[in-house]
Design a protein around this motif. Structure first.
Motif, PDB file in Angstrom:
ATOM      1  N   GLU A 127       0.533  -1.260  -0.329  1.00  0.00           N
ATOM      2  CA  GLU A 127       0.220  -0.217  -0.321  1.00  0.00           C
ATOM      3  C   GLU A 127       0.888   0.628  -0.023  1.00  0.00           C
ATOM      4  O   GLU A 127       0.845   2.133  -0.410  1.00  0.00           O
ATOM      5  N   SER A 128       1.999   0.938   0.944  1.00  0.00           N
ATOM      6  CA  SER A 128       2.607   2.370   0.401  1.00  0.00           C
ATOM      7  C   SER A 128       4.393   2.499  -0.180  1.00  0.00           C
ATOM      8  O   SER A 128       4.439   0.837  -0.849  1.00  0.00           O
ATOM      9  N   ALA A 129       4.902   3.334  -0.702  1.00  0.00           N
ATOM     10  CA  ALA A 129       5.559   3.402  -1.426  1.00  0.00           C
ATOM     11  C   ALA A 129       6.633   2.653  -1.647  1.00  0.00           C
ATOM     12  O   ALA A 129       7.651   2.158  -2.296  1.00  0.00           O
ATOM     13  N   ALA A 130       7.407   2.602   0.313  1.00  0.00           N
ATOM     14  CA  ALA A 130       8.496   2.122   0.770  1.00  0.00           C
ATOM     15  C   ALA A 130       7.943   0.384   0.687  1.00  0.00           C
ATOM     16  O   ALA A 130       9.475  -0.228   0.541  1.00  0.00           O
ATOM     17  N   GLU A 131       7.073  -0.129   0.166  1.00  0.00           N
ATOM     18  CA  GLU A 131       6.579  -1.832   0.241  1.00  0.00           C
ATOM     19  C   GLU A 131       6.419  -2.044  -1.536  1.00  0.00           C
ATOM     20  O   GLU A 131       6.260  -2.509  -1.743  1.00  0.00           O
ATOM     21  N   THR A 132       8.267  -1.504  -1.857  1.00  0.00           N
ATOM     22  CA  THR A 132       8.213  -1.573  -3.597  1.00  0.00           C
ATOM     23  C   THR A 132       9.089  -2.770  -3.852  1.00  0.00           C
ATOM     24  O   THR A 132      10.224  -3.034  -3.026  1.00  0.00           O
ATOM     25  N   ASN A 133       8.348  -4.538  -3.737  1.00  0.00           N
ATOM     26  CA  ASN A 133       9.189  -4.911  -4.768  1.00  0.00           C
ATOM     27  C   ASN A 133      10.230  -5.441  -6.045  1.00  0.00           C
ATOM     28  O   ASN A 133       9.799  -5.623  -7.143  1.00  0.00           O
ATOM     29  N   TYR A 134      11.291  -4.698  -5.444  1.00  0.00           N
ATOM     30  CA  TYR A 134      12.312  -4.470  -7.276  1.00  0.00           C
ATOM     31  C   TYR A 134      11.978  -5.882  -7.823  1.00  0.00           C
ATOM     32  O   TYR A 134      12.480  -5.809  -9.033  1.00  0.00           O
ATOM     33  N   GLU A 135      12.638  -7.262  -7.090  1.00  0.00           N
ATOM     34  CA  GLU A 135      12.636  -8.375  -7.914  1.00  0.00           C
ATOM     35  C   GLU A 135      11.789  -8.580  -8.507  1.00  0.00           C
ATOM     36  O   GLU A 135      11.784  -9.409  -9.928  1.00  0.00           O
ATOM     37  N   ALA A 136      10.627  -8.364  -7.660  1.00  0.00           N
ATOM     38  CA  ALA A 136       9.139  -9.132  -8.543  1.00  0.00           C
ATOM     39  C   ALA A 136       8.649  -8.122  -9.786  1.00  0.00           C
ATOM     40  O   ALA A 136       8.144  -8.961 -10.653  1.00  0.00           O
ATOM     41  N   ILE A 137       9.284  -6.707  -9.422  1.00  0.00           N
ATOM     42  CA  ILE A 137       8.976  -5.544 -11.034  1.00  0.00           C
ATOM     43  C   ILE A 137       9.977  -6.489 -12.118  1.00  0.00           C
ATOM     44  O   ILE A 137       9.076  -6.487 -13.170  1.00  0.00           O
ATOM     45  N   ALA A 138      11.157  -6.768 -11.177  1.00  0.00           N
ATOM     46  CA  ALA A 138      12.221  -7.274 -12.767  1.00  0.00           C
ATOM     47  C   ALA A 138      11.995  -8.504 -13.613  1.00  0.00           C
ATOM     48  O   ALA A 138      11.924  -8.575 -14.358  1.00  0.00           O
ATOM     49  N   LYS A 139      10.816  -8.881 -12.476  1.00  0.00           N
ATOM     50  CA  LYS A 139      10.932 -10.412 -12.619  1.00  0.00           C
ATOM     51  C   LYS A 139       9.782 -10.527 -13.997  1.00  0.00           C
ATOM     52  O   LYS A 139       9.705 -11.185 -14.958  1.00  0.00           O
ATOM     53  N   ALA A 140       8.518  -9.241 -13.336  1.00  0.00           N
ATOM     54  CA  ALA A 140       7.500  -9.252 -14.563  1.00  0.00           C
ATOM     55  C   ALA A 140       8.469  -9.067 -15.988  1.00  0.00           C
ATOM     56  O   ALA A 140       6.970  -8.442 -16.741  1.00  0.00           O
ATOM     57  N   ARG A 141       9.035  -8.067 -16.216  1.00  0.00           N
ATOM     58  CA  ARG A 141       9.128  -7.459 -17.558  1.00  0.00           C
ATOM     59  C   ARG A 141       8.986  -6.482 -17.900  1.00  0.00           C
ATOM     60  O   ARG A 141       7.975  -6.537 -19.418  1.00  0.00           O
ATOM     61  N   PRO A 142       8.353  -5.894 -17.149  1.00  0.00           N
ATOM     62  CA  PRO A 142       7.454  -4.648 -18.070  1.00  0.00           C
ATOM     63  C   PRO A 142       8.564  -3.663 -19.028  1.00  0.00           C
ATOM     64  O   PRO A 142       9.732  -3.945 -19.042  1.00  0.00           O
ATOM     65  N   ASP A 143       7.698  -3.727 -20.267  1.00  0.00           N
ATOM     66  CA  ASP A 143       8.505  -1.928 -20.423  1.00  0.00           C
ATOM     67  C   ASP A 143       7.927  -0.730 -20.214  1.00  0.00           C
ATOM     68  O   ASP A 143       8.413  -0.055 -20.977  1.00  0.00           O
ATOM     69  N   LEU A 144       7.080  -0.221 -19.589  1.00  0.00           N
ATOM     70  CA  LEU A 144       6.849   0.663 -19.055  1.00  0.00           C
ATOM     71  C   LEU A 144       6.215   0.379 -17.301  1.00  0.00           C
ATOM     72  O   LEU A 144       5.535  -0.397 -16.648  1.00  0.00           O
ATOM     73  N   ILE A 145       6.697   1.461 -17.156  1.00  0.00           N
ATOM     74  CA  ILE A 145       6.329   1.227 -15.255  1.00  0.00           C
ATOM     75  C   ILE A 145       5.442   2.713 -14.699  1.00  0.00           C
ATOM     76  O   ILE A 145       6.385   3.577 -15.205  1.00  0.00           O
ATOM     77  N   VAL A 146       4.841   2.631 -14.351  1.00  0.00           N
ATOM     78  CA  VAL A 146       3.979   3.738 -13.919  1.00  0.00           C
ATOM     79  C   VAL A 146       3.891   4.000 -12.268  1.00  0.00           C
ATOM     80  O   VAL A 146       3.014   3.504 -12.033  1.00  0.00           O
ATOM     81  N   ILE A 147       4.251   5.164 -11.671  1.00  0.00           N
ATOM     82  CA  ILE A 147       4.481   5.868 -10.635  1.00  0.00           C
ATOM     83  C   ILE A 147       3.342   6.469 -10.218  1.00  0.00           C
ATOM     84  O   ILE A 147       3.665   7.586 -10.446  1.00  0.00           O
ATOM     85  N   GLY A 148       2.109   6.258  -9.477  1.00  0.00           N
ATOM     86  CA  GLY A 148       1.527   7.025  -8.939  1.00  0.00           C
ATOM     87  C   GLY A 148       1.338   7.527  -7.544  1.00  0.00           C
ATOM     88  O   GLY A 148       0.522   7.358  -6.797  1.00  0.00           O
ATOM     89  N   VAL A 149       2.768   7.870  -7.197  1.00  0.00           N
ATOM     90  CA  VAL A 149       2.356   8.959  -6.010  1.00  0.00           C
ATOM     91  C   VAL A 149       2.726  10.044  -5.459  1.00  0.00           C
ATOM     92  O   VAL A 149       3.199  10.543  -6.671  1.00  0.00           O
ATOM     93  N   PRO A 150       2.283  11.226  -4.817  1.00  0.00           N
ATOM     94  CA  PRO A 150       2.519  11.955  -4.863  1.00  0.00           C
ATOM     95  C   PRO A 150       4.352  12.539  -4.221  1.00  0.00           C
ATOM     96  O   PRO A 150       4.667  11.290  -4.305  1.00  0.00           O
TER      97      PRO A 150
END
Length: 330
Positions: A102-125
Motif C-alpha cells: 500500500e505504501s511506496a516504501a513497500e516496493t518489491n524491486y525483484e518482483a518488478i524485474a521478474k515481470a519484465r515490464p516495458d513501462l513502469i507508472v508510479i502514481g504517488v505524490p
C-alpha cells in the motif's frame, strides 16, 4: 480484450525491445522514433514505448489503468479502491501480481524485474516518491512518475496514466459517460442545489487530537458535488499546499463557527454506508446536534468520496443523487 492483448505480448515485446534499445537516461524528443515517444512526467521528459505492452502500475495509477484496460503485468496493492471496482475490474485486480504494498516504501524491486515490464507508472505524490528507488527501477524499464497535488486533480491524472499506457480509448469513453451523467444531475438539481451554502465533514479528522476535517470546494468529498452545481462556502484559513489548500482540521469546539452559516451539510461515509470513527466523533457531539442545518434535517451522507477515476466517480454521482433526493421532495 485483455486475452487478445495477452496473446500478443510475445510478439509485441520484440517490437518494444527494438524501440527501447536507444532509450537511455538522455532520451529526448530528438531521439524518439516511431516506436518511442517522449512523455512529460513529474520526474522529467521520459522516453517511453509508443505502445506499451507490459505495464507496472502503483498507487493512484492502479485503478485508473485497470479500468482503462491497460496491458498490466503487475500492480501495487490498492485496498481503498476495492469497494469501488466493478466485479470484472475486481477480478482483474485480484489476479494481477502485487509487486508493491500500500505504501511506496513497500516496493518489491525483484518482483518488478521478474515481470519484465516495458513501462513502469508510479502514481504517488512527489514527496512520497523519495521512498522509491527510481534509479533501480529505471534499470528495468522507463519510469514515469505522475502524482496528485490536490484531491480534485484525479481527472487530469487519470488521463495522463491512460495516455502513458496507451489506453486513452477506454478513458475517453468513461469521461464522456461521467460528464453526461453529471450534466443530467446538474439540471435535475438546478432548482435547489446552487442556492444552498454547503459544508462538508470529511473522513480524515483525528479523534485523538480532538479535531475534525472540514472540506471546501475541490476536495475529496466535494469535487464531484461541485460538478453538479453544489458550492461549499468559505475557504481554508491558512493554506498549506496540496490537500491543505482545500481542507482544514479545526478543533471540535470550532464546529459551531465552522457550519453556522451552512444551509445543508454533507459528510463522508464508507462505500457500504457505515460511518468512519473520525466522522462519528462529529455526529456524536452535542455541538453538531445544535447546528442549524442539523436541526433542519438538512444533512446528507455521501458515499464514494474517495473516487479517483471516472468509473468510480460515476458511482459517486449515483450515491449523491440518492442522498440529495429529499431536496426535491417538497
Amino acid at each position: 480484450m485483455r486475452l487478445a492483448r495477452s496473446l500478443g505480448v510475445v510478439a509485441a515485446l520484440v517490437v518494444a525491445a527494438a524501440g527501447l534499445a536507444g532509450c537511455g537516461a538522455g532520451g529526448s524528443a530528438t531521439t524518439a522514433d516511431a516506436q518511442t515517444r517522449v512523455f512529460a512526467a513529474d520526474n522529467g521528459q521520459i522516453t517511453i514505448p509508443a505502445k506499451p505492452q507490459r505495464v507496472i502500475a502503483t498507487g493512484y495509477a492502479v485503478p485508473a489503468l485497470i479500468e482503462a484496460d491497460a496491458p498490466l503485468v503487475g500492480i501495487s496493492a490498492w485496498a481503498r479502491g476495492v469497494p469501488m471496482f466493478t466485479p470484472e475490474d475486481l477480478a482483474t485486480y485480484e489476479k494481477l501480481d502485487k509487486v508493491a504494498g500500500e505504501s511506496a516504501a513497500e516496493t518489491n524491486y525483484e518482483a518488478i524485474a521478474k515481470a519484465r515490464p516495458d513501462l513502469i507508472v508510479i502514481g504517488v505524490p512527489t514527496p512520497v516518491l523519495g521512498d522509491v528507488d527510481v534509479e533501480r527501477l529505471k534499470a528495468v524499464a522507463p519510469v514515469v512518475a505522475i502524482g496528485p497535488k490536490n484531491p480534485a486533480e484525479w481527472r487530469e491524472l487519470t488521463r495522463k496514466y491512460a495516455d502513458a499506457a496507451g489506453a486513452l480509448e477506454n478513458y475517453d469513453a468513461a469521461k464522456a459517460a461521467y460528464e453526461a451523467k453529471g450534466a443530467e444531475l446538474k439540471q435535475k438539481y438546478q432548482p435547489v442545489l446552487p442556492g444552498l451554502k454547503l459544508g462538508h465533514v470529511g473522513s480524515y479528522g483525528q479523534v485523538a487530537k480532538g479535531n475534525f476535517q472540514r472540506e471546501f470546494d475541490k476536495s475529496w468529498g466535494t469535487s464531484v458535488i461541485n460538478d453538479i452545481g453544489g458550492k461549499y462556502y468559505g475557504d481554508v484559513k491558512v493554506k498549506g499546499g496540496g490537500s491543505r489548500d482545500v481542507s482544514e482540521y479545526p478543533s471540535i469546539e470550532e464546529l459551531p463557527a465552522a457550519f453556522a452559516e451552512a444551509d445543508a451539510i454533507t459528510y463522508s461515509v464508507k462505500p457500504d454506508g457505515t460511518v468512519a470513527p473520525a466522522v462519528q466523533y462529529v455526529l456524536d457531539s452535542e455541538l453538531w446536534k445544535n447546528l442549524p442545518a442539523v436541526k433542519a434535517g438538512k444533512v446528507f451522507p455521501i458515499r464514494y468520496t474517495e473516487a479517483a477515476t471516472y468509473p468510480e466517480a460515476m458511482r459517486a454521482l449515483d450515491a449523491i443523487d440518492q442522498a440529495f433526493a429529499p431536496l426535491l421532495a417538497k
